[in-house]
Design an enzyme around this catalytic site. Structure first.
Site, PDB file in Angstrom:
ATOM      1  N   ILE A 283       0.837  -1.203   0.000  1.00 60.46           N
ATOM      2  CA  ILE A 283       0.000   0.000   0.000  1.00 60.46           C
ATOM      3  C   ILE A 283       0.868   1.249   0.000  1.00 60.46           C
ATOM      4  CG2 ILE A 283      -1.644   1.354   1.364  1.00 60.46           C
ATOM      5  CD1 ILE A 283      -2.919  -1.321   2.214  1.00 60.46           C
TER       6      ILE A 283
ATOM      7  N   ASP B 192      10.746   2.788   6.493  1.00 59.45           N
ATOM      8  CA  ASP B 192      10.384   1.382   6.623  1.00 59.45           C
ATOM      9  C   ASP B 192      11.603   0.646   7.168  1.00 59.45           C
ATOM     10  OD1 ASP B 192       7.982  -0.464   4.993  1.00 59.45           O
ATOM     11  OD2 ASP B 192       9.670  -1.483   5.928  1.00 59.45           O
TER      12      ASP B 192
ATOM     13  N   PRO C 225       2.148  -2.099   9.842  1.00 66.70           N
ATOM     14  CA  PRO C 225       1.267  -3.119  10.430  1.00 66.70           C
ATOM     15  C   PRO C 225       1.077  -2.856  11.917  1.00 66.70           C
ATOM     16  CG  PRO C 225       3.464  -4.006  10.051  1.00 66.70           C
ATOM     17  CD  PRO C 225       3.450  -2.654   9.420  1.00 66.70           C
TER      18      PRO C 225
ATOM     19  N   ALA D 193      -4.960   2.993   8.236  1.00 71.07           N
ATOM     20  CA  ALA D 193      -4.455   1.649   8.497  1.00 71.07           C
ATOM     21  C   ALA D 193      -5.189   1.028   9.689  1.00 71.07           C
ATOM     22  CB  ALA D 193      -2.948   1.699   8.735  1.00 71.07           C
ATOM     23  N   ARG D 194      -4.682   1.234  10.883  1.00 67.08           N
ATOM     24  CA  ARG D 194      -5.300   0.711  12.105  1.00 67.08           C
ATOM     25  C   ARG D 194      -5.347   1.823  13.144  1.00 67.08           C
ATOM     26  NH1 ARG D 194      -6.650  -2.601   9.171  1.00 67.08           N
ATOM     27  NH2 ARG D 194      -6.483  -4.877   9.276  1.00 67.08           N
TER      28      ARG D 194
ATOM     29  N   ASP E 135      -9.549   6.853   8.798  1.00 69.75           N
ATOM     30  CA  ASP E 135     -10.465   5.809   8.335  1.00 69.75           C
ATOM     31  C   ASP E 135     -10.494   4.674   9.341  1.00 69.75           C
ATOM     32  OD1 ASP E 135     -12.243   4.727   6.291  1.00 69.75           O
ATOM     33  OD2 ASP E 135     -10.666   3.246   5.914  1.00 69.75           O
TER      34      ASP E 135
ATOM     35  N   GLU F  33     -12.752   0.375  17.479  1.00 74.60           N
ATOM     36  CA  GLU F  33     -13.913   0.632  16.630  1.00 74.60           C
ATOM     37  C   GLU F  33     -14.832  -0.575  16.458  1.00 74.60           C
ATOM     38  OE1 GLU F  33     -11.567  -0.171  12.418  1.00 74.60           O
ATOM     39  OE2 GLU F  33     -12.072   1.867  12.987  1.00 74.60           O
TER      40      GLU F  33
ATOM     41  N   HIS G  82     -13.876   2.996   8.173  1.00 77.56           N
ATOM     42  CA  HIS G  82     -12.985   1.916   7.746  1.00 77.56           C
ATOM     43  C   HIS G  82     -13.422   1.372   6.382  1.00 77.56           C
ATOM     44  CE1 HIS G  82      -9.781  -0.744   9.734  1.00 77.56           C
ATOM     45  NE2 HIS G  82      -9.713  -0.939   8.432  1.00 77.56           N
TER      46      HIS G  82
END
Length: 338
Positions: A154, A178, A209, A236-237, A261, A266, A303
């Protein structure tokens, strides 16, 4: 072979049913989440597939084990909700979903543009017949520095999309972080350490992640290193953010805009209608989300960055195919590595 499919959306139903018919699989299908009240539906099933809102608690996993379930397949890419260590201790084989990164990447570029062009204020004011330009002056992306945290499929696709806006050619700059730099990404982005990305980016979008070491990584210390007025995007999260620290950043003006998002805790809120009930959120006080949503520079969506026709079909296919492959061939490319 028998499969129980939980959290089945109307768009997934024909795909899942079609594949089960093709493979001769008996299917139990329900829109309900997997939890202690619905686990009995998997009795006699060889595999179970869910989305991301189901309950993989020890008690539910114990019950599934007793029913003879062998494979657990999430149709989501993320699998932090699957209680992997305990599931493996019971002998389950675990799989996750996969889909092309384009949908989330394009959605993230949309989020960037909405934030820097103050779309929420423009939309709300126009709906109220306020056609002035007051408070609506934006920025041009070609003049800004974008920091991309996480350059997997992504993140790398986002960088490629941003190249169309003049990335590294017309004054716009893309920084990347990264632990494992993408060799292809080095040609169109500059890899830097995290502190440099925080310090120099006008816009930061996170695509790492969710792991124990990344949980809450966007905290007060990280935010203090960012530019004043930075635009922050989390598609993402939600648990990557310390939501109290993020709220303080919005209140103080440290964040020029926030697009989410995803939101921590959630589960039970997103993808469920709450227009006629009281939102009860034991995992995350709903008032925190409601408070943030009240700011004109805060954007929240349920999401849905992944939610395209193409991705939804691929996810549904993964849910069935991964179970079928493990039970018939002993392996699947979607199996989660230990």
């Amino acid at each position: 072979m028998k499969i129980a499919a939980y959290e089945v959306r109307p768009d997934e139903k024909p795909v899942i049913e079609g594949l089960c018919k093709k493979y001769g699989i008996e299917l139990i299908s329900t829109p309900a989440n997997l939890d202690k009240t619905t686990a009995h539906m998997a009795a006699g099933c060889d595999g179970v597939t869910t989305l991301g809102q189901s309950d993989y608690s020890n008690a539910v996993l114990d019950e599934l084990k007793g029913y003879g379930v062998q494979v657990l397949a999430s149709r989501c890419v993320g699998y932090n909700h699957m209680n992997c260590d305990y599931a493996r201790s019971l002998g389950f084989r675990l799989c996750n979903g996969a889909y092309a990164p384009n949908g989330v990447a394009e959605y993230t570029v949309m989020a960037i543009l909405m934030c820097i062009r103050k779309f929420k204020k423009a939309l709300y004011n126009t709906n109220d017949n306020d056609f002035t330009l007051k408070g609506k002056m934006g920025r041009e992306l070609r003049t800004m520095t974008v920091g991309v945290m996480g350059t997997g499929k992504i993140g790398f696709t986002i960088i490629k999309c941003l190249s169309g806006f003049g990335c590294n050619y017309m004054g716009m700059k893309v920084l990347a972080y990264d632990l494992y730099p993408n060799d292809s990404g080095k040609a169109i982005a500059e890899y830097v350490d995290l502190d440099t990305l925080y310090r120099e980016s006008d816009i930061i979008t996170i695509h790492t992640p969710l792991l124990p070491e990344t949980t809450g990584m966007i905290d007060r210390e990280a935010i203090a290193k960012m530019k004043d007025g930075v635009v922050f995007i989390d598609n993402a999260r939600g648990e990557l953010m310390d939501i109290d620290a993020v709220t303080e950043a919005v209140e103080s003006g440290k964040f020029g805009a926030l697009f989410m998002d995803a939101f921590p805790g959630e589960t039970g809120i997103i993808h469920v209608p709450h227009d006629e009930d009281i939102i009860r959120t034991p995992g995350m006080p709903y008032f925190k989300l409601k408070y943030l949503r009240s700011f004109v520079n805060v954007y929240h969506t349920p999401h849905m960055a992944f939610f395209t026709e193409e991705a939804a079909e691929q996810m549904a296919e993964c849910g069935v195919n991964s179970i079928y492959e493990i039970l018939t061939e002993g392996k699947s490319k979607h199996e989660i590595p230990c």
